[in-house]
Design a protein around this motif. Structure first.
Motif: not given
Length: 166
Positions: A89-93, A103-107
């Motif tokens: 949902r937030a991938f555009a950000l 990896r850091a963002w997903l974490r």
């Protein structure tokens, strides 16, 4: 969408005394960048492939960080799945350019999901520690006599009404 990607090779990384396999291999940076470009252009399959590379890593984090007394409410796999949904949902950000950035963002998304779960189940209105499994009430199974409803079911009320009319 036309290009097919091979399964990534993995390198072992140590996280809290446990080995986790993370995607990494020569040439995988180029593959990552191609998937990233496609995902940013709206290719959901490429986005799924990008995110799914980090599933073992995220499951390990969820296993290490989640509260054990909440496992019956929301397991590690559930937390990771919810984090995936939030990431999609937030991938555009997402503004990162490297595997490390993703990896850091997903974490961070997963840790926020775990924190939200803690907050939800540890709210004042819920006393997780006070919950007792049905089997623990008297050693019997879930058909416990102590749990019979005080109020009759609608069908029982109809039967009584019919018996009264006869």
């Amino acid at each position: 969408m036309g290009k097919s990607f091979s399964q990534p090779r993995h390198v072992a990384v140590r996280l809290r005394r446990t080995v986790v396999n993370l995607p990494s291999a020569p040439g995988s940076d180029q593959e990552f960048l191609e998937l990233l470009v496609q995902a940013r252009q709206g290719d959901n399959h490429a986005l799924g492939m990008l995110i799914n590379r980090y599933r073992p890593y995220l499951l390990k984090i969820a296993c290490d960080e989640a509260d054990t007394n909440l496992q019956s409410k929301e397991g590690e796999s559930d937390l990771v799945q919810d984090a995936y949904l939030n990431a999609v949902r937030a991938f555009a950000l997402f503004k990162g350019q490297t595997q490390h950035d993703l990896r850091a963002w997903l974490r961070k998304i997963l840790l926020n999901q775990i924190s939200g779960s803690r907050t939800h189940y540890h709210a004042d209105k819920r006393a997780i520690d006070a919950e007792i499994p049905l089997q623990a009430i008297d050693g019997k199974d879930s058909r416990n006599d102590n749990l019979q409803a005080i109020i009759s079911s609608p069908s029982e009320q109809l039967v009584r009404e019919e018996e009264r009319c006869q």
